[in-house]
Structure formats: C-alpha cells, structure tokens
Design an enzyme around this catalytic site. Structure first.
Site, mmCIF file in Angstrom:
data_model
loop_
_atom_site.group_PDB
_atom_site.id
_atom_site.type_symbol
_atom_site.label_atom_id
_atom_site.label_comp_id
_atom_site.label_asym_id
_atom_site.label_seq_id
_atom_site.Cartn_x
_atom_site.Cartn_y
_atom_site.Cartn_z
ATOM 1 C CD GLN A 242 -6.813 -4.258 4.161
ATOM 2 O OE1 GLN A 242 -7.741 -4.926 4.597
ATOM 3 N NE2 GLN A 242 -6.999 -3.039 3.700
ATOM 4 C CB CYS B 128 -3.503 3.351 -1.656
ATOM 5 S SG CYS B 128 -4.733 4.597 -1.352
ATOM 6 C CG ASP C 207 0.760 -2.186 6.334
ATOM 7 O OD1 ASP C 207 -0.145 -2.199 7.198
ATOM 8 O OD2 ASP C 207 0.638 -1.647 5.217
ATOM 9 C CE LYS D 153 -7.112 -0.093 6.444
ATOM 10 N NZ LYS D 153 -7.811 0.352 5.249
ATOM 11 C CG HIS E 238 -1.884 1.011 1.403
ATOM 12 N ND1 HIS E 238 -1.603 2.292 1.794
ATOM 13 C CD2 HIS E 238 -3.224 0.965 1.190
ATOM 14 C CE1 HIS E 238 -2.730 2.986 1.822
ATOM 15 N NE2 HIS E 238 -3.723 2.212 1.463
HETATM 16 N N1 PMP Z 1 -1.615 -0.590 4.683
HETATM 17 C C1 PMP Z 1 -2.562 -1.320 4.093
HETATM 18 C C2 PMP Z 1 -2.221 -2.706 3.605
HETATM 19 C C3 PMP Z 1 -3.846 -0.793 3.941
HETATM 20 O O1 PMP Z 1 -4.791 -1.516 3.337
HETATM 21 C C4 PMP Z 1 -4.124 0.507 4.419
HETATM 22 C C5 PMP Z 1 -5.496 1.119 4.286
HETATM 23 N N2 PMP Z 1 -6.108 1.004 3.072
HETATM 24 C C6 PMP Z 1 -3.092 1.210 5.034
HETATM 25 C C7 PMP Z 1 -1.854 0.634 5.148
HETATM 26 C C8 PMP Z 1 -3.294 2.575 5.556
HETATM 27 O O2 PMP Z 1 -4.272 2.617 6.547
HETATM 28 P P1 PMP Z 1 -4.818 4.022 7.063
HETATM 29 O O3 PMP Z 1 -5.379 4.724 5.876
HETATM 30 O O4 PMP Z 1 -5.839 3.659 8.075
HETATM 31 O O5 PMP Z 1 -3.644 4.723 7.631
#
Ligand code: PMP
Length: 406
Positions: A198, A361, A195, A221, A118
């Site tokens: 998910q 993203c 990270d 999430k 991401h």
């Molecule tokens: N890493 C991953 C794998 C994600 O899916 C996301 C959110 N889509 C993020 C980081 C970032 O999360 P946040 O927007 O809550 O900071």
C-alpha cells in the site's frame, strides 16, 4: 497538476466518464503507456527470456533485466540481483516466509507482526511458525492505527528473530514507524520484512535508508500490470536462503541426485518469467516518477481531507483511523449505523461509485476494532474533487435509501 489531462492517460477512465473509481487500494487503473509497453513486448520482443541464445530471446532478456534495474533504482537497492520478480506481494511474502523462515526459526523464537496486517503478511507467518515451532506475537495499535514506542519495545525482544510489518495499513491507511522498528530489530538481532503493497504507489521508498532486510510490493497497485510483483532482499540474506520454487531456469546444473542453483536473482525465479509484466511495470514506474511523489502526496491529501470533512458531517457515518487526512494514505474505511457494507457498496455502485466492502483481508484487525465488515473508499492522484463530492453526496442518501427516516 492538470488532472483532466492526467485522466486522458487512462483509457478506462476516459471510456467511463460516469465512473467514480474509489478502489485504487485494491488495484489502480493503468495508463496507456503501461498497456502499450506490455503489448510492445509481445509485438516486438517476444521470446522466452533468459533461455535462447538468438537475438530475439536476448532482446527479451534485456527488457526483463532493464525492468529489474528500473525497480532497483526506484527503491534505492544497492544491486539489481537484490530484486526478485514474483507474481505479487503475496508471493513475495510467502517466498521470504518459507525460504528464510525454515532457515532462521526454531522453537522458542518469536515472529512479530502487527494486528493490522493484510492476510498476505499474516498467513505465511502463521504457517511457518506452526512448521518451525516459533511463536507469533502481535503488535497492538490504538484505535487510529498508531503503534507506540512502548508497544514496540515490549514486543521486540531478544527472542524476536523477525518482524514482518506493513508500511501502510490497507484498512486504516496509517503509516507504521518503520525506522523505529528497524532500530529495535537491529538491537535484538532480528530481520525486518516490510510489506509495501500500500505504500509503494504513494511515497518514495529507499530500502538503503530504511535499512529493511526485505520489502514486498505488487505492480498492479502502482499502475503496472497484474501478475508482476517484487521482492527486495539484502544480497547476503538472499544468498543464504534456499530456493522457494524449483524447476527450470533457476539452476546452473542438475544431476540425478541434486542441483546447483543459479546465482541471484534467478535462484528465486523458477519457470518462464513474466517479462511482459516486468516491461509494463517499468513503464508504470517511469510514469509515476514523471508525476512525482510530492505532487501525488499533495493531491491525495487534499482529496482525502475533502472526503474526510464531507463524511464527518453525515450522521451515523464513522470513519476508522486517524482524524488527520495526512495519516490515511488515501484510504478511508468507514461504517454506517444499521447498513451492511455490501448494501453501502451496492447503493454507491448504483450512483456509479466503486468502493470496496468486506473485511479487506484483515480479519484480525476487524475483530480487534470491534467491527465485522466495513466499506473502504481509496483514492489515487487521478481522482477529482468532483468525484469526492459525488461520493459524499451519495453517502448522504444511503440510510434514506435503506428505509431509515434520517
Ligand atoms: N499487503 C497489503 C497491505 C495489501 O493491501 C495487499 C493487497 N490488498 C497485499 C499485501 C497483497 O497484494 P496482492 O494481492 O497484490 O498480492
């Protein structure tokens, strides 16, 4: 699991019986206990935590620190001070990148990320590599998101100082071989940043067993409020690292020329903290634990399998990633020949189905897989078989509604 009963815990789902919410990977819905907890903080305990020496402020501090202990036990951390509250996974990852990166990296060093990251686990490393002269290297997966031993062994070498990797890809839903990565990183003296944005809502994580050095996730999430996130870090590393943000709350003393920083975890929590968010996150974790990850996994796999089977039967629909439901973590990203994902999303929306369209993203992954944009349906344990069927039925009509013959 009685899903009908579970759904009664979610005010938004109850108030919108015609909504099929398939965007939980973007943010999950919130159970009433989380909403109540946030409200309770403001109604019963509201004062600036960590500051006041009066009873109300001490209560607010207690809520905040209790929430920290809940997170600590949730992820199996050894100590509460290894849990840093942030705004979200993005901020957690930036904190490690800027604070540790400046300490650790020099020209010639390598940072390894996967092509599936991401942007939140990519851009901070791009920035810090640019600043320090380190090189960013990519682990390339196969079309299903699989990272082979050979790929890992070739990329993680004596030059590697840090590996930053998502435990679960937000596009393919594939789980990375974290144990293998940690083992290789240890062999070469590199730090591992995981990270878990998910993965944390869907699987039990024990940072001690996994032996990762850092882990980041967002509260929103996993049914917690927006605006509260977590960074776990090993104490000995966090202690060496300089603060990321400076200001109030994170110092022991300040003079005209400098400051003595507060001990962990407060060194990394500058300014007034989101205590209500932390209190809400505690309620979310307790709710999740009450349901249990075994049940969550069982249910999500059954729903994913149903959706996957349904989509397979529709001509012109191509699901990205593995053919196995258990390798999707509830995430189904797909394309439909000749239809832009924004149109797919608009058509599904007209049928009351909420999915995500775009690059999610993860633009380098999109380019690597040879797609520009895709549609993503992501589910959680509160989704029903009927919702999956409605989604598949709606999908069958998309090309026709765009004017194609079949
Ligand atoms: N890493 C991953 C794998 C994600 O899916 C996301 C959110 N889509 C993020 C980081 C970032 O999360 P946040 O927007 O809550 O900071």
């Amino acid at each position: 699991m009685n899903v009908k009963k579970i759904r009664e815990d979610f005010p938004l789902l109850l108030a919108n019986p015609d909504l099929t919410y398939l965007d939980s990977a973007a943010t999950s819905q919130k159970p009433a206990c989380v909403l109540r907890a946030e409200r309770e903080f403001y109604e019963c305990h509201n004062a600036n935590p960590l500051r006041g020496l009066y009873e109300l402020s001490e209560n607010a501090t207690k809520c905040y620190e209790d929430a920290r202990k809940t997170v600590q036990h949730f992820i199996g951390a050894a100590r509460p001070e290894e849990i840093i509250f942030t705004r979200n996974a993005t901020e957690s990852l930036n904190l490690v990148a800027y604070s540790l990166g400046s300490l650790l990296l020099k020209p010639g060093d390598e940072v390894v990320v996967s092509i599936m990251e991401h942007h939140s686990n990519l851009l901070p490393w791009q920035m810090v590599c640019r600043q320090t002269g380190a090189t960013l290297k990519f682990l390339e997966c196969d079309q299903t998101g699989f990272l082979s031993d050979e790929t890992l062994e070739n990329a993680i070498t004596d030059k590697t100082r840090l590996v930053a990797i998502a435990q679960v890809s937000n596009v393919l839903g594939r789980t990375a071989p974290i144990e293998k990565i940690v083992k290789l990183a240890r062999k070469h003296g590199a730090v591992v940043v995981m990270d878990a944005a998910q993965s944390a809502p869907h699987m039990p994580i024990n940072v001690k067993d996994l032996e990762v050095d850092f882990m980041a996730f967002s509260g929103h999430k996993l049914m917690g409020p927006m605006g509260i996130g977590v960074l776990y870090g090993k104490k000995e590393l966090l202690e060496e690292m300089p603060p990321f943000l400076t200001g109030g709350e994170m110092i022991d003393s300040v003079s005209r020329t400098g400051a003595v920083f507060a001990p962990l975890p407060h060194k990394f929590e500058a300014g007034t903290v989101n205590a209500a968010g932390a209190w809400g996150l505690k309620a979310a974790i307790e709710y999740l634990q009450q349901i249990g990850f075994d049940e969550i996994k069982r249910r999500e796999e059954a729903l994913t399998s149903r959706a996957l089977e349904g989509l397979k039967e529709i001509p012109h629909v191509h699901v990205l990633g593995s053919e196995k439901a258990e390798e999707h973590c509830g995430i189904l990203t797909f394309t439909i020949d000749g239809v832009h994902p924004h149109d797919v999303s608009a058509i599904l929306d007209a049928d009351g189905i909420a999915v995500r369209a775009g690059h999610h993203c993860a633009q380098p992954l999109m380019e690597y897989l040879g797609v520009s944009t895709t549609t993503r349906a992501s589910l959680f344990f509160y989704n029903t078989e009927e919702e999956i069927d409605a989604f598949v039925e709606s999908m069958k009509t998309v090309r026709r509604r765009m004017g194609y013959g079949e």
